[in-house]
Design a protein around this motif. Sequence first.
Motif, PDB file in Angstrom:
ATOM      1  N   PHE A  71       0.825  -1.202   0.000  1.00 18.39           N
ATOM      2  CA  PHE A  71       0.000   0.000   0.000  1.00 18.39           C
ATOM      3  C   PHE A  71       0.866   1.261   0.000  1.00 18.39           C
ATOM      4  CE2 PHE A  71      -2.910   3.073   2.119  1.00 18.39           C
ATOM      5  CZ  PHE A  71      -3.899   3.066   1.146  1.00 18.39           C
ATOM      6  N   ASP A  72       1.964   1.258   0.755  1.00 20.74           N
ATOM      7  CA  ASP A  72       2.881   2.400   0.774  1.00 20.74           C
ATOM      8  C   ASP A  72       3.530   2.614  -0.593  1.00 20.74           C
ATOM      9  OD1 ASP A  72       2.332   3.075   3.377  1.00 20.74           O
ATOM     10  OD2 ASP A  72       4.033   1.950   4.215  1.00 20.74           O
ATOM     11  N   LYS A  73       3.864   1.524  -1.293  1.00 15.33           N
ATOM     12  CA  LYS A  73       4.434   1.638  -2.641  1.00 15.33           C
ATOM     13  C   LYS A  73       3.423   2.275  -3.601  1.00 15.33           C
ATOM     14  CE  LYS A  73       7.689  -2.201  -2.494  1.00 15.33           C
ATOM     15  NZ  LYS A  73       8.018  -3.524  -3.042  1.00 15.33           N
ATOM     16  N   ILE A  74       2.167   1.881  -3.455  1.00 13.83           N
ATOM     17  CA  ILE A  74       1.116   2.452  -4.303  1.00 13.83           C
ATOM     18  C   ILE A  74       0.939   3.934  -4.003  1.00 13.83           C
ATOM     19  CG2 ILE A  74      -1.367   2.398  -4.793  1.00 13.83           C
ATOM     20  CD1 ILE A  74      -1.221  -0.656  -4.362  1.00 13.83           C
ATOM     21  N   LEU A  75       0.989   4.295  -2.721  1.00 14.46           N
ATOM     22  CA  LEU A  75       0.822   5.695  -2.337  1.00 14.46           C
ATOM     23  C   LEU A  75       1.972   6.571  -2.814  1.00 14.46           C
ATOM     24  CD1 LEU A  75      -0.683   5.574   1.254  1.00 14.46           C
ATOM     25  CD2 LEU A  75      -1.796   6.278  -0.850  1.00 14.46           C
ATOM     26  N   GLU A  76       3.146   5.999  -2.979  1.00 16.72           N
ATOM     27  CA  GLU A  76       4.280   6.772  -3.484  1.00 16.72           C
ATOM     28  C   GLU A  76       3.997   7.305  -4.886  1.00 16.72           C
ATOM     29  OE1 GLU A  76       7.103   7.736  -2.017  1.00 16.72           O
ATOM     30  OE2 GLU A  76       6.464   6.791  -0.154  1.00 16.72           O
ATOM     31  N   LYS A  77       3.155   6.616  -5.630  1.00 15.02           N
ATOM     32  CA  LYS A  77       2.835   7.025  -7.000  1.00 15.02           C
ATOM     33  C   LYS A  77       1.708   8.050  -7.048  1.00 15.02           C
ATOM     34  CE  LYS A  77       4.379   2.650  -8.815  1.00 15.02           C
ATOM     35  NZ  LYS A  77       4.055   1.420  -9.507  1.00 15.02           N
ATOM     36  N   ALA A  78       1.019   8.267  -5.928  1.00 22.24           N
ATOM     37  CA  ALA A  78      -0.092   9.224  -5.881  1.00 22.24           C
ATOM     38  C   ALA A  78       0.138  10.188  -4.717  1.00 22.24           C
ATOM     39  CB  ALA A  78      -1.413   8.482  -5.713  1.00 22.24           C
ATOM     40  N   ILE A  84      -3.258  12.855   2.065  1.00 20.86           N
ATOM     41  CA  ILE A  84      -4.525  12.629   2.773  1.00 20.86           C
ATOM     42  C   ILE A  84      -4.403  11.425   3.695  1.00 20.86           C
ATOM     43  CG2 ILE A  84      -6.956  12.012   2.476  1.00 20.86           C
ATOM     44  CD1 ILE A  84      -6.824  13.598  -0.192  1.00 20.86           C
ATOM     45  N   TYR A  85      -3.855  10.350   3.183  1.00 18.71           N
ATOM     46  CA  TYR A  85      -3.701   9.129   3.978  1.00 18.71           C
ATOM     47  C   TYR A  85      -2.813   9.376   5.201  1.00 18.71           C
ATOM     48  CZ  TYR A  85      -2.220   4.471   5.347  1.00 18.71           C
ATOM     49  OH  TYR A  85      -1.924   3.352   6.071  1.00 18.71           O
ATOM     50  N   SER A  86      -1.714  10.082   4.998  1.00 19.66           N
ATOM     51  CA  SER A  86      -0.802  10.363   6.111  1.00 19.66           C
ATOM     52  C   SER A  86      -1.486  11.198   7.186  1.00 19.66           C
ATOM     53  CB  SER A  86       0.440  11.084   5.610  1.00 19.66           C
ATOM     54  OG  SER A  86       1.144  10.282   4.712  1.00 19.66           O
ATOM     55  N   SER A  87      -2.274  12.173   6.766  1.00 20.98           N
ATOM     56  CA  SER A  87      -2.982  13.022   7.727  1.00 20.98           C
ATOM     57  C   SER A  87      -3.986  12.216   8.541  1.00 20.98           C
ATOM     58  CB  SER A  87      -3.700  14.153   6.999  1.00 20.98           C
ATOM     59  OG  SER A  87      -2.790  14.953   6.308  1.00 20.98           O
ATOM     60  N   VAL A  88      -4.748  11.386   7.868  1.00 19.10           N
ATOM     61  CA  VAL A  88      -5.745  10.563   8.571  1.00 19.10           C
ATOM     62  C   VAL A  88      -5.052   9.553   9.486  1.00 19.10           C
ATOM     63  CG1 VAL A  88      -7.567   8.840   8.245  1.00 19.10           C
ATOM     64  CG2 VAL A  88      -7.499  10.881   6.805  1.00 19.10           C
ATOM     65  N   LYS A  89      -3.969   8.963   9.005  1.00 18.70           N
ATOM     66  CA  LYS A  89      -3.231   7.984   9.802  1.00 18.70           C
ATOM     67  C   LYS A  89      -2.660   8.639  11.068  1.00 18.70           C
ATOM     68  CE  LYS A  89       0.487   4.618   9.352  1.00 18.70           C
ATOM     69  NZ  LYS A  89       1.511   4.080   8.455  1.00 18.70           N
ATOM     70  N   ASP A  90      -2.095   9.847  10.931  1.00 15.95           N
ATOM     71  CA  ASP A  90      -1.573  10.565  12.099  1.00 15.95           C
ATOM     72  C   ASP A  90      -2.683  10.899  13.085  1.00 15.95           C
ATOM     73  OD1 ASP A  90       0.965  10.435  11.090  1.00 15.95           O
ATOM     74  OD2 ASP A  90       0.943  12.488  10.273  1.00 15.95           O
ATOM     75  N   LEU A  91      -3.836  11.302  12.571  1.00 20.50           N
ATOM     76  CA  LEU A  91      -4.966  11.612  13.438  1.00 20.50           C
ATOM     77  C   LEU A  91      -5.431  10.371  14.204  1.00 20.50           C
ATOM     78  CD1 LEU A  91      -7.082  13.732  14.323  1.00 20.50           C
ATOM     79  CD2 LEU A  91      -8.489  12.937  12.423  1.00 20.50           C
ATOM     80  N   MET A  92      -5.521   9.249  13.499  1.00 20.30           N
ATOM     81  CA  MET A  92      -5.953   8.014  14.164  1.00 20.30           C
ATOM     82  C   MET A  92      -4.921   7.551  15.187  1.00 20.30           C
ATOM     83  SD  MET A  92      -8.886   7.663  12.977  1.00 20.30           S
ATOM     84  CE  MET A  92      -9.369   6.091  13.614  1.00 20.30           C
ATOM     85  N   ASN A  93      -3.641   7.703  14.874  1.00 19.80           N
ATOM     86  CA  ASN A  93      -2.600   7.328  15.834  1.00 19.80           C
ATOM     87  C   ASN A  93      -2.628   8.231  17.058  1.00 19.80           C
ATOM     88  OD1 ASN A  93      -1.516   5.091  14.570  1.00 19.80           O
ATOM     89  ND2 ASN A  93      -0.106   6.301  13.337  1.00 19.80           N
ATOM     90  N   THR A  94      -3.042   9.471  16.884  1.00 23.99           N
ATOM     91  CA  THR A  94      -3.148  10.380  18.017  1.00 23.99           C
ATOM     92  C   THR A  94      -4.186   9.873  19.007  1.00 23.99           C
ATOM     93  OG1 THR A  94      -2.500  12.270  16.672  1.00 23.99           O
ATOM     94  CG2 THR A  94      -3.689  12.732  18.705  1.00 23.99           C
ATOM     95  N   PHE A  95      -5.317   9.408  18.492  1.00 23.63           N
ATOM     96  CA  PHE A  95      -6.382   8.951  19.379  1.00 23.63           C
ATOM     97  C   PHE A  95      -6.237   7.498  19.819  1.00 23.63           C
ATOM     98  CE2 PHE A  95      -8.608  12.468  17.173  1.00 23.63           C
ATOM     99  CZ  PHE A  95      -8.905  13.218  18.305  1.00 23.63           C
TER     100      PHE A  95
END
Length: 102
Positions: A71-78, A84-95
């Motif tokens: 999934f990270d390899k796919i995200l490198e291309k977009a 967006i994914y990084s922001s949501v992931k950071d938010l979820m890790n915060t909570f």
Amino acid sequence: MKKIINYFLQGLLYIVPISVTLFFVIYALDKIADILPIKNTILSLIVLFALITTIGMVGSKLIASPLNALFDKILEKAPLLKTIYSSVKDLMNTFFGNKKGF
């Protein structure tokens, strides 16, 4: 009427995962008692806990890690999706992460 439907759907979002989990635990305890001659409920709970923990550990190592890498390899291309994914992931890790942000 729209608020009532919204509240109903939110209620389902809270109740369904809990209900399915309870059903699974009760069903698994019943099957463990049938497979193993265990009459003690606490011992059945211990066996179920160990089984679920083992499945989680194996799944984390064999399934989640390779899928996350892909999934990270796919995200490198977009780049936009990665942001967006990084922001949501950071938010979820915060909570919900190991090190809570608040």
